[in-house]
Scaffold this motif. Structure first.
Motif, PDB file in Angstrom:
ATOM      1  N   TYR A  84       0.826  -1.212   0.000  1.00 17.52           N
ATOM      2  CA  TYR A  84       0.000   0.000   0.000  1.00 17.52           C
ATOM      3  C   TYR A  84       0.859   1.261   0.000  1.00 17.52           C
ATOM      4  O   TYR A  84       0.528   2.246  -0.670  1.00 17.52           O
ATOM      5  CB  TYR A  84      -0.942   0.018   1.201  1.00 17.52           C
ATOM      6  CG  TYR A  84      -1.821   1.250   1.233  1.00 17.52           C
ATOM      7  CD1 TYR A  84      -2.896   1.375   0.363  1.00 17.52           C
ATOM      8  CD2 TYR A  84      -1.549   2.306   2.108  1.00 17.52           C
ATOM      9  CE1 TYR A  84      -3.697   2.510   0.364  1.00 17.52           C
ATOM     10  CE2 TYR A  84      -2.337   3.435   2.115  1.00 17.52           C
ATOM     11  CZ  TYR A  84      -3.417   3.538   1.243  1.00 17.52           C
ATOM     12  OH  TYR A  84      -4.192   4.672   1.239  1.00 17.52           O
ATOM     13  N   HIS A  85       1.949   1.243   0.735  1.00 18.57           N
ATOM     14  CA  HIS A  85       2.799   2.432   0.804  1.00 18.57           C
ATOM     15  C   HIS A  85       3.354   2.793  -0.571  1.00 18.57           C
ATOM     16  O   HIS A  85       3.506   3.974  -0.903  1.00 18.57           O
ATOM     17  CB  HIS A  85       3.948   2.216   1.785  1.00 18.57           C
ATOM     18  CG  HIS A  85       3.513   2.037   3.206  1.00 18.57           C
ATOM     19  ND1 HIS A  85       2.303   2.517   3.680  1.00 18.57           N
ATOM     20  CD2 HIS A  85       4.117   1.426   4.270  1.00 18.57           C
ATOM     21  CE1 HIS A  85       2.186   2.223   4.963  1.00 18.57           C
ATOM     22  NE2 HIS A  85       3.272   1.557   5.339  1.00 18.57           N
ATOM     23  N   ARG A 144       0.448   4.375  -2.545  1.00 18.25           N
ATOM     24  CA  ARG A 144       0.121   5.699  -2.025  1.00 18.25           C
ATOM     25  C   ARG A 144       1.192   6.719  -2.381  1.00 18.25           C
ATOM     26  O   ARG A 144       0.889   7.866  -2.699  1.00 18.25           O
ATOM     27  CB  ARG A 144      -0.055   5.634  -0.509  1.00 18.25           C
ATOM     28  CG  ARG A 144      -0.677   6.896   0.073  1.00 18.25           C
ATOM     29  CD  ARG A 144      -0.686   6.853   1.588  1.00 18.25           C
ATOM     30  NE  ARG A 144      -1.264   8.070   2.121  1.00 18.25           N
ATOM     31  CZ  ARG A 144      -0.639   9.259   2.110  1.00 18.25           C
ATOM     32  NH1 ARG A 144       0.563   9.363   1.567  1.00 18.25           N
ATOM     33  NH2 ARG A 144      -1.231  10.326   2.611  1.00 18.25           N
ATOM     34  N   GLN A 145       2.454   6.304  -2.331  1.00 16.61           N
ATOM     35  CA  GLN A 145       3.533   7.225  -2.689  1.00 16.61           C
ATOM     36  C   GLN A 145       3.473   7.590  -4.164  1.00 16.61           C
ATOM     37  O   GLN A 145       3.691   8.743  -4.547  1.00 16.61           O
ATOM     38  CB  GLN A 145       4.892   6.610  -2.363  1.00 16.61           C
ATOM     39  CG  GLN A 145       6.060   7.573  -2.550  1.00 16.61           C
ATOM     40  CD  GLN A 145       5.939   8.802  -1.678  1.00 16.61           C
ATOM     41  OE1 GLN A 145       5.808   8.696  -0.464  1.00 16.61           O
ATOM     42  NE2 GLN A 145       5.972   9.992  -2.285  1.00 16.61           N
ATOM     43  N   VAL A 190       0.789   7.687  -5.958  1.00 14.41           N
ATOM     44  CA  VAL A 190      -0.355   8.596  -6.098  1.00 14.41           C
ATOM     45  C   VAL A 190       0.024   9.997  -5.612  1.00 14.41           C
ATOM     46  O   VAL A 190      -0.271  11.005  -6.274  1.00 14.41           O
ATOM     47  CB  VAL A 190      -1.567   8.057  -5.312  1.00 14.41           C
ATOM     48  CG1 VAL A 190      -2.660   9.125  -5.191  1.00 14.41           C
ATOM     49  CG2 VAL A 190      -2.121   6.814  -5.991  1.00 14.41           C
ATOM     50  N   ALA A 191       0.668  10.087  -4.457  1.00  9.31           N
ATOM     51  CA  ALA A 191       1.074  11.389  -3.920  1.00  9.31           C
ATOM     52  C   ALA A 191       2.024  12.104  -4.877  1.00  9.31           C
ATOM     53  O   ALA A 191       1.915  13.320  -5.093  1.00  9.31           O
ATOM     54  CB  ALA A 191       1.730  11.205  -2.549  1.00  9.31           C
ATOM     55  N   GLU A 227      -2.853  14.733   2.340  1.00 10.02           N
ATOM     56  CA  GLU A 227      -2.769  13.360   2.855  1.00 10.02           C
ATOM     57  C   GLU A 227      -4.076  12.620   2.646  1.00 10.02           C
ATOM     58  O   GLU A 227      -4.096  11.477   2.191  1.00 10.02           O
ATOM     59  CB  GLU A 227      -2.415  13.398   4.351  1.00 10.02           C
ATOM     60  CG  GLU A 227      -1.078  14.032   4.657  1.00 10.02           C
ATOM     61  CD  GLU A 227       0.074  13.246   4.055  1.00 10.02           C
ATOM     62  OE1 GLU A 227       0.082  12.014   4.201  1.00 10.02           O
ATOM     63  OE2 GLU A 227       0.954  13.860   3.429  1.00 10.02           O
ATOM     64  N   ALA A 229      -4.663  11.851  -1.135  1.00 10.58           N
ATOM     65  CA  ALA A 229      -3.821  10.757  -1.617  1.00 10.58           C
ATOM     66  C   ALA A 229      -4.363   9.414  -1.158  1.00 10.58           C
ATOM     67  O   ALA A 229      -4.356   8.429  -1.907  1.00 10.58           O
ATOM     68  CB  ALA A 229      -2.382  10.946  -1.129  1.00 10.58           C
ATOM     69  N   ASP A 230      -4.858   9.358   0.073  1.00  6.81           N
ATOM     70  CA  ASP A 230      -5.416   8.102   0.585  1.00  6.81           C
ATOM     71  C   ASP A 230      -6.691   7.706  -0.147  1.00  6.81           C
ATOM     72  O   ASP A 230      -6.872   6.538  -0.507  1.00  6.81           O
ATOM     73  CB  ASP A 230      -5.701   8.213   2.087  1.00  6.81           C
ATOM     74  CG  ASP A 230      -4.475   7.881   2.925  1.00  6.81           C
ATOM     75  OD1 ASP A 230      -3.769   6.921   2.578  1.00  6.81           O
ATOM     76  OD2 ASP A 230      -4.234   8.573   3.923  1.00  6.81           O
ATOM     77  N   SER A 264      -5.913   6.460  -3.571  1.00  4.01           N
ATOM     78  CA  SER A 264      -5.266   5.147  -3.495  1.00  4.01           C
ATOM     79  C   SER A 264      -6.282   4.036  -3.242  1.00  4.01           C
ATOM     80  O   SER A 264      -6.223   2.968  -3.866  1.00  4.01           O
ATOM     81  CB  SER A 264      -4.202   5.147  -2.388  1.00  4.01           C
ATOM     82  OG  SER A 264      -3.190   6.087  -2.659  1.00  4.01           O
ATOM     83  N   VAL A 265      -7.210   4.291  -2.325  1.00  2.00           N
ATOM     84  CA  VAL A 265      -8.243   3.285  -2.037  1.00  2.00           C
ATOM     85  C   VAL A 265      -9.129   3.059  -3.256  1.00  2.00           C
ATOM     86  O   VAL A 265      -9.511   1.923  -3.572  1.00  2.00           O
ATOM     87  CB  VAL A 265      -9.086   3.711  -0.817  1.00  2.00           C
ATOM     88  CG1 VAL A 265     -10.294   2.804  -0.660  1.00  2.00           C
ATOM     89  CG2 VAL A 265      -8.236   3.686   0.442  1.00  2.00           C
ATOM     90  N   TRP A 316      -7.039   0.935  -5.723  1.00  2.00           N
ATOM     91  CA  TRP A 316      -6.854  -0.416  -5.190  1.00  2.00           C
ATOM     92  C   TRP A 316      -8.154  -1.218  -5.313  1.00  2.00           C
ATOM     93  O   TRP A 316      -8.149  -2.357  -5.777  1.00  2.00           O
ATOM     94  CB  TRP A 316      -6.400  -0.314  -3.741  1.00  2.00           C
ATOM     95  CG  TRP A 316      -6.110  -1.630  -3.063  1.00  2.00           C
ATOM     96  CD1 TRP A 316      -6.006  -2.866  -3.642  1.00  2.00           C
ATOM     97  CD2 TRP A 316      -5.877  -1.836  -1.668  1.00  2.00           C
ATOM     98  NE1 TRP A 316      -5.722  -3.821  -2.703  1.00  2.00           N
ATOM     99  CE2 TRP A 316      -5.638  -3.218  -1.488  1.00  2.00           C
ATOM    100  CE3 TRP A 316      -5.847  -0.979  -0.573  1.00  2.00           C
ATOM    101  CZ2 TRP A 316      -5.380  -3.765  -0.229  1.00  2.00           C
ATOM    102  CZ3 TRP A 316      -5.581  -1.528   0.677  1.00  2.00           C
ATOM    103  CH2 TRP A 316      -5.348  -2.902   0.850  1.00  2.00           C
TER     104      TRP A 316
END
Length: 238
Positions: free
Chosen positions: A135-136, A139-140, A142-143, A169, A172-173, A176-177, A180
Motif C-alpha cells: 500500500y505504501h 500511495r507514494q 499517487v502522492a 494526505e 492521496a489516501d 489510493s483506495v 486499489w
C-alpha cells in the motif's frame, strides 16, 4: 521430547529442506487457512519428522509468519519492478502497479490467497512486510502524481464524505483506495469467472481487460459538466 529453538538451531540446516517446509506450509495455508495447517501435515509433505521442523522454526506461528512475509516480499518484487520502468509522478507508473497486482495474483495464487486471509489476523506481520504490504508504494506513487499535477485534484465542493478532502494526505489516501478497490474488484470478477461476460475485442485475459479500462480509471467516465450536475443533485445536463 520437546526440542527448543536454541537446541534446534545448533544443528545443521539445509536451505533446500527449509524451502520445502515453507512451500508445503504455503500450500496448506492457501487451502485451509491457519486452522488447516499442522506441523505434522507439513512434515508428511516434506518427508521429515515433525520435530525436524523445529530445526528451522520456533513453532507453527513462526512458520506461518515466515510464509506470510515471503508472500509480501514476492508481491513487493512485482510492484517495484513495475515502478522502475516509469518515471516518478506519472500515471503510467500507477497503471503499471495495477497490472503488476493482477500478474502477481494470477502467477502466485497460493500466496495471494494467504495475503488476504491472514491480514486481519496479525497486523504486526503486515507492518513488517516490505512497504507495508504494497500500500505504501501505491500511495507514494499517487502522492507523487498529485504533486506533479498528473492526477488532478477534484473541487472539494463537489465531494461528500465523513471528512473534507482538502488536505493532501487525505486526498492521496482516498485516490489510493479508489484505485486499489478497482483493480481488486476486477481481479475478483476474473477469479470467479464473471469477467467472461465482458466481450471486449482483444481482451483475452484479465490483464487485457485491465488495459482496456485503464483510461476510465485515469480520466474518469463523466464530463466536468456532468460531474457538476450530479454534485448539484440534478443528474441532468444543462
Amino acid at each position: 521430547m520437546t526440542v527448543t529453538h536454541k537446541e534446534a538451531t545448533s544443528r545443521p540446516q539445509s536451505p533446500v529442506v527449509e524451502q520445502s517446509i515453507l512451500d508445503a506450509a504455503r500450500d496448506l495455508l492457501a487451502e485451509g487457512g491457519q486452522e488447516g495447517l499442522s506441523m505434522r501435515q507439513v512434515a508428511d509433505q516434506v518427508g521429515v519428522s515433525a520435530t525436524a521442523i523445529y530445526h528451522y522454526f520456533d513453532g507453527k506461528q513462526d512458520l506461518v509468519n515466515r510464509v506470510v512475509l515471503r508472500a509480501f516480499e514476492r508481491f513487493g518484487e512485482y510492484l517495484t519492478d513495475a515502478m522502475s520502468t516509469h518515471p516518478e509522478g506519472s500515471v503510467e507508473r500507477i497503471a503499471a502497479l495495477g497490472e503488476a497486482y493482477l500478474r502477481f495474483a494470477l502467477e502466485n495464487e497460493a500466496y495471494f490467497r494467504i495475503m488476504f486471509s491472514m491480514q486481519s489476523r496479525d497486523h504486526a506481520v503486515l507492518e513488517q512486510a516490505p512497504e507495508g504490504g504494497g500500500y505504501h508504494l501505491l500511495r507514494q506513487a499517487v502522492a507523487d502524481a498529485i504533486d506533479a499535477g498528473t492526477i488532478k485534484r477534484l473541487d472539494p465542493g463537489k465531494l461528500t464524505g465523513p471528512r473534507p478532502l482538502t488536505g493532501h494526505e487525505a486526498y492521496a489516501d482516498v485516490v489510493s483506495v479508489y484505485l486499489w478497490s478497482t483493480v481488486h474488484g476486477l481481479l475478483s470478477l476474473a477469479l470467479c469467472g464473471a469477467s467472461s461476460r465482458c466481450h471486449i475485442e482483444g481482451a483475452a485475459s484479465v490483464v487485457d481487460l485491465y488495459r482496456a479500462i485503464t483510461p476510465f480509471i485515469i480520466h474518469g467516465i463523466g464530463t466536468d459538466t456532468a460531474a457538476g450536475d450530479l454534485a448539484k443533485g440534478t443528474g441532468e445536463p444543462q
